[in-house]
Design an enzyme around this catalytic site. Sequence first.
Site, PDB file in Angstrom:
ATOM      1  N   LYS A   1      -3.207  -7.415   4.881  1.00 32.88           N
ATOM      2  CA  LYS A   1      -2.372  -7.531   6.083  1.00 32.88           C
ATOM      3  C   LYS A   1      -3.228  -7.450   7.340  1.00 32.88           C
ATOM      4  CE  LYS A   1       1.603  -5.712   3.621  1.00 32.88           C
ATOM      5  NZ  LYS A   1       2.360  -4.537   3.171  1.00 32.88           N
TER       6      LYS A   1
ATOM      7  N   GLN B   1       3.309   1.519   4.688  1.00 31.09           N
ATOM      8  CA  GLN B   1       3.099   1.004   3.335  1.00 31.09           C
ATOM      9  C   GLN B   1       3.744   1.940   2.307  1.00 31.09           C
ATOM     10  OE1 GLN B   1       1.527  -2.007   2.605  1.00 31.09           O
ATOM     11  NE2 GLN B   1       2.272  -1.626   0.532  1.00 31.09           N
TER      12      GLN B   1
ATOM     13  N   ASP C   1       9.262  -4.751   8.628  1.00 29.03           N
ATOM     14  CA  ASP C   1       9.602  -4.848   7.201  1.00 29.03           C
ATOM     15  C   ASP C   1      11.097  -5.142   7.023  1.00 29.03           C
ATOM     16  OD1 ASP C   1       7.696  -4.797   5.240  1.00 29.03           O
ATOM     17  OD2 ASP C   1       7.502  -2.608   5.195  1.00 29.03           O
TER      18      ASP C   1
END
Length: 287
Positions: free
Chosen positions: A54, A98, A121
């Site tokens: 990422k 994460q 997200d």
Amino acid sequence: MSAIIIDGKAIANTVCQRVEKQVKEFKQQIGREPGLAVIQVGEDPASQIYVCNKRVRCRELGILSFALDLPANTTEADLLALVEKLNCDPQVDGILVQLPLPKQISADKIIRAIDPGKDVDGFHPYNMGSLFIGNPRLVPCTPLGIMELIYSTGVDIKGKKAVIVGRSNIVGKPITMLLLQEHATVTLCHSRTQDLAAECRTADILVVAVGQKFCVPGDWIKPQAIVIDVGMNRDESGLCGDVAFQQAKERAAFITPVPGGVGPTTIAMLMSNTLKAAQLREGRKQA
Ligand code: NDP
């Protein structure tokens, strides 16, 4: 005839090229880069690879990347304090924590603490709810990527029968809503579905997100279906999906490989979501 293999890497690159161009325009207009903060707690090896990928993509596309690596014994209070700090940081447009998190931290509490406008997200209840009432804002990246893969086939989704296997909040439920929004007739299956084979055999579009190697055999595929395999299962020979690819590709019209299908588009859509969050914050885009 064998199916056309959907090239997730190529589709991800096309999305990233579009994002890179729009990031340049954003910078010219606003005078700063979009910023993404990626928080990792602990040293889970798979998470480290995802986080690294990422951050690399951010750099490639001109997105400012803030790396926040915390030790595995970080407390929930400390992580909440960091999220709050990032919520108030004007340089940060997107916050990604994460998952999975260590046991002492509630992922649910952390997700709820993220400013919904920075929730790239798309897991915050506000963003989930917006998607479910048909007014999507920031949508989870994997389902967004799956839609790009389906669009790439050129098949009209309207009126098609879509079957989703797996009802998680991060894949199964949101992809159900996105396909419904495109006027598919959607059936959402799970571990208690009575005759999964029969359901799958009706699918013009089949999305499998279970996490069990080859749990969908080739003879469950409707001839000429679009098959999207989200599963990522590791065994001695490497990475494989949830669908028995070799048999399924003899029946499907289009199919994603594992690896090289859904995975690359997930990161591309994270980049796209970061840009979108920045544009929304600067009032440059309607949701
Ligand atoms: P979850 O474990 O959260 O959900 C799995 C789902 O599969 C559940 O709804 C479960 O049903 C259902 N299920 C389990 N066994 C069966 C069965 N025998 N028949 C039918 N349904 C079953 O998984 P995720 O959605 O998080 O992930 C699924 C897979 O996708 C994993 O391999 C994951 O690694 C991969 N993934 C890949 C991503 C990418 O970017 N490529 C991103 C996200 C996930 P129930 O609810 O009844 O328990």
